[in-house]
Design an enzyme around this catalytic site. Structure first.
Site, PDB file in Angstrom:
ATOM      1  CE1 TYR A 157      -3.867   2.295   0.536  1.00  0.00           C
ATOM      2  CE2 TYR A 157      -2.512   3.283   2.258  1.00  0.00           C
ATOM      3  CZ  TYR A 157      -3.625   3.322   1.433  1.00  0.00           C
ATOM      4  OH  TYR A 157      -4.483   4.400   1.499  1.00  0.00           O
ATOM      5  CE  LYS A 161      -3.281   5.339  -1.759  1.00  0.00           C
ATOM      6  NZ  LYS A 161      -4.302   5.932  -2.660  1.00  0.00           N
TER       7      LYS A 161
END
Length: 281
Positions: A157, A161
């Site tokens: 994750y 990002k």
């Protein structure tokens, strides 16, 4: 700035991905409350039906999988054709892949990046020609304060990002002369469905049982209950009214504090190893 629903010409047009739930839903509701018009997309737009029904045509929702580049190009064109312009683009669609990096399968890694990174890239590519022709527009990239570094169990994750952060910096430089603004939004952990319906988990390797237990203890109410996503909406509404908005904005007190702490730790580490660094030339 509040826009009257009766003056459609003055109302801004939003394109929001992941609009059905969480932050996307909160942003959609706030934009409509301001009198603006919204094209909201998600894989499942069923949860937006009630909002669309009471919007007097100012909310148009249709399904879109941002991982499908061809579908994104067609979806953005459909959004533009619906209201005749695009003013604010919110790349919000995302998911969470929870697990240690050793456990992540190739299919999981690629599917995760297809949504969290490539999805935002495809949307950005699709909207820039429209915004350039208009000579205006604001692209909001919804990231995370954790994009500055990885963390156990959510490394993929953070990686997605972080990649989004990097291309957003480049994009901001590339489109600035066209009158297009880019802001990386770094929200705190809000009470969305990211950690439930938005999560894919790896098959657990027993070698990490101890670490998982420590992480569970660390995360169990360490900062109290997560705030309602609606608390982030006024921040976004004020942000998009700014004539000279920041390229990065932490949203939420915890996010702000964590961002500053991370920056200070990096600076302190760099200074501690300055002598070794300078030996390189």
């Amino acid at each position: 700035m509040v826009h009257s629903p009766e003056t459609a010409a003055a109302a801004r047009v939003w394109f929001i991905t992941g609009a059905s739930r969480g932050l996307g839903r909160a942003f959609t509701e706030a934009a409509l409350a301001a009198g603006d018009r919204v094209v909201g997309t998600a894989r499942d737009v069923g949860p937006l039906e009630d909002l669309a029904a009471g919007s007097d045509g100012r909310l148009v929702a249709f399904p879109l999988d941002v991982a499908d580049r061809e579908a994104v190009m067609a979806g953005v064109r459909r959004a533009f054709d619906t209201f005749g312009r695009l003013d604010i683009v919110v790349n919000n669609a995302g998911q969470l892949l929870y697990g240690m990096l050793e456990e992540v399968t190739e299919d999981q890694a690629r599917a995760h990046m297809d949504t969290n990174f490539f999805g935002a890239l495809w949307v950005s590519q699709a909207v820039v020609p429209i915004l350039r022709e208009q000579g205006s527009g604001h692209i909001i990239q919804v990231g995370t304060v954790g994009a500055g570094g990885g963390f156990s169990c959510v490394g993929m994750y953070s990686a997605g990002k972080a990649a989004l952060d990097a291309i957003s910096e480049a994009l901001a430089m590339e489109v600035e002369s066209f009158g297009i603004k880019v802001t990386k939004l770094q929200p705190t952990s809000y009470d969305t469905e990211l950690f439930t319906t938005g999560t894919t988990a790896t098959d657990e390797n027993p070698a990490y049982t101890g670490l998982r237990a420590r992480l569970a203890e660390l995360w169990s109410g360490a900062n109290g209950p997560d705030p309602d996503p609606a608390q982030a909406a006024p921040v976004l509404m004020e942000l998009v009214d700014l004539p000279d908005p920041p390229r990065r904005l932490a949203v939420g007190g915890y996010s702000y504090d964590l961002s500053l702490e991370s920056d200070r730790e990096r600076t302190a580490e760099a200074e501690r190893w300055e002598a070794l660094s300078r030996k390189g030339g």
